[in-house]
Design a protein around this motif. Sequence first.
Motif, PDB file in Angstrom:
ATOM      1  N   SER A 123      16.287 -21.006 -87.589  1.00 53.71           N
ATOM      2  CA  SER A 123      17.342 -20.100 -87.150  1.00 53.71           C
ATOM      3  C   SER A 123      18.187 -20.752 -86.067  1.00 53.71           C
ATOM      4  CB  SER A 123      16.747 -18.790 -86.626  1.00 53.71           C
ATOM      5  OG  SER A 123      15.975 -19.022 -85.463  1.00 53.71           O
ATOM      6  N   ARG A 124      19.439 -20.340 -86.008  1.00 49.72           N
ATOM      7  CA  ARG A 124      20.376 -20.768 -84.975  1.00 49.72           C
ATOM      8  C   ARG A 124      20.873 -19.510 -84.274  1.00 49.72           C
ATOM      9  NH1 ARG A 124      26.198 -21.136 -84.786  1.00 49.72           N
ATOM     10  NH2 ARG A 124      26.968 -22.869 -83.509  1.00 49.72           N
ATOM     11  N   SER A 125      20.854 -19.497 -82.968  1.00 48.89           N
ATOM     12  CA  SER A 125      21.396 -18.365 -82.220  1.00 48.89           C
ATOM     13  C   SER A 125      22.615 -18.810 -81.436  1.00 48.89           C
ATOM     14  CB  SER A 125      20.344 -17.767 -81.268  1.00 48.89           C
ATOM     15  OG  SER A 125      19.952 -18.710 -80.297  1.00 48.89           O
ATOM     16  N   TRP A 126      23.637 -17.989 -81.474  1.00 49.17           N
ATOM     17  CA  TRP A 126      24.907 -18.256 -80.788  1.00 49.17           C
ATOM     18  C   TRP A 126      25.186 -17.063 -79.875  1.00 49.17           C
ATOM     19  CZ3 TRP A 126      30.043 -16.683 -83.337  1.00 49.17           C
ATOM     20  CH2 TRP A 126      31.109 -16.921 -82.456  1.00 49.17           C
ATOM     21  N   ARG A 127      25.108 -17.315 -78.576  1.00 50.64           N
ATOM     22  CA  ARG A 127      25.336 -16.272 -77.589  1.00 50.64           C
ATOM     23  C   ARG A 127      26.734 -16.413 -77.005  1.00 50.64           C
ATOM     24  NH1 ARG A 127      22.222 -15.561 -71.745  1.00 50.64           N
ATOM     25  NH2 ARG A 127      23.030 -13.462 -71.249  1.00 50.64           N
ATOM     26  N   THR A 128      27.467 -15.319 -76.964  1.00 54.47           N
ATOM     27  CA  THR A 128      28.812 -15.290 -76.398  1.00 54.47           C
ATOM     28  C   THR A 128      28.840 -14.319 -75.224  1.00 54.47           C
ATOM     29  OG1 THR A 128      29.800 -15.719 -78.567  1.00 54.47           O
ATOM     30  CG2 THR A 128      31.254 -14.882 -76.867  1.00 54.47           C
ATOM     31  N   ILE A 129      29.237 -14.817 -74.059  1.00 50.75           N
ATOM     32  CA  ILE A 129      29.362 -13.977 -72.866  1.00 50.75           C
ATOM     33  C   ILE A 129      30.825 -14.007 -72.423  1.00 50.75           C
ATOM     34  CG2 ILE A 129      28.547 -13.543 -70.519  1.00 50.75           C
ATOM     35  CD1 ILE A 129      26.150 -15.403 -71.210  1.00 50.75           C
ATOM     36  N   VAL A 130      31.463 -12.855 -72.417  1.00 55.36           N
ATOM     37  CA  VAL A 130      32.863 -12.744 -71.994  1.00 55.36           C
ATOM     38  C   VAL A 130      32.893 -11.936 -70.697  1.00 55.36           C
ATOM     39  CG1 VAL A 130      35.175 -11.964 -72.593  1.00 55.36           C
ATOM     40  CG2 VAL A 130      33.648 -12.817 -74.386  1.00 55.36           C
ATOM     41  N   GLU A 131      33.430 -12.546 -69.637  1.00 52.08           N
ATOM     42  CA  GLU A 131      33.513 -11.889 -68.330  1.00 52.08           C
ATOM     43  C   GLU A 131      34.979 -11.703 -67.946  1.00 52.08           C
ATOM     44  OE1 GLU A 131      30.505 -13.621 -65.441  1.00 52.08           O
ATOM     45  OE2 GLU A 131      30.423 -15.103 -67.063  1.00 52.08           O
ATOM     46  N   GLN A 132      35.337 -10.450 -67.746  1.00 48.01           N
ATOM     47  CA  GLN A 132      36.712 -10.120 -67.373  1.00 48.01           C
ATOM     48  C   GLN A 132      36.665  -9.077 -66.274  1.00 48.01           C
ATOM     49  OE1 GLN A 132      39.404  -9.360 -70.646  1.00 48.01           O
ATOM     50  NE2 GLN A 132      40.566  -7.919 -69.406  1.00 48.01           N
ATOM     51  N   GLY A 133      36.861  -9.518 -65.034  1.00 45.92           N
ATOM     52  CA  GLY A 133      36.711  -8.616 -63.905  1.00 45.92           C
ATOM     53  C   GLY A 133      35.275  -8.139 -63.801  1.00 45.92           C
TER      54      GLY A 133
END
Length: 220
Positions: A162-172
Motif C-alpha cells: 500500500s501507498r499512503s498520501w497525506r495532504t495537509i492544507v493550512e490556511q489561517g
Amino acid sequence: RENCITTILDCGGCTGFPAIGLRANGWKVSYVDKSNEMLETFQGNCTRHNVHIPTYQADWLQLSNVLDDRFDAVLCRGNSLVYVASWGDNCLAPNSRTLVQQAIQQFYLSLNQGGLLYIDLMAAHEYDRSAYPLRKVINGATGDGRPVKITWEVSHDYISRSRSWRTIVEQGDEVYDQTYVSYLLRHDELLSDLHAAGFRRVVRRQFEGENSYDVFLAYK
C-alpha cells in the motif's frame, strides 16, 4: 498531434485538467469520472470556459460497455490508476492488483486500433527509500491573496503493498488533513500488465512540467 490523435477520452477526469484545455485547443474530448462531486465541479468549469464536453459517470471496470464510441487516445493521469480499488473507500481491497489489470484491459478496449494510452505512475525516486514518509512543503497564496501552506507526505508499505498520501492544507486557523490509500504498483508490474492487455509497444516519456509522476505511452 505527432500521433495523429483527434479524439480523446480523459478517464481520470476530476475537475477538468487537462480535458478542458485540450477541448479549447481543438481536440474532440470526452470525460469520465465516477464521483458526483467531481462531475458537478467539472460541468461548472466547462460552463466558465464556454466549452462542451460529453461526460460519462462510470466505473473504469465497465468503461468499454458504457462508451458510445472508441477513441484515438485514452488519458489516465495524476497517478489515478492505483486508486481503482480504494478511491472513495480509502481502504485497500485484497484483489487490488487484479482490479488494476482489469482497468488497463478496459482502457485497451476503449481505444481505436493504433491508438495510445497515456498513463502515469509514482515517480521512480519514491520507491525503496531508506526512510518514509517523503515530505514536500509548498507555500503559496489563494486567488484572493491569503497565504496557504500545503504539505504532502508519502509512505510506502511493502508488506501490505500500500501507498499512503497525506495532504495537509493550512490556511489561517483552518487545517485540512486527509490521507489517501492506494495500491503500491511497481513500474515493472505496470509494464507487464500493459503488455498482457495487448498493447504492442510501451515507451516511457519525459514531459516538461510533469515532475511528480513518470509517464508511459502504450500503443495499441
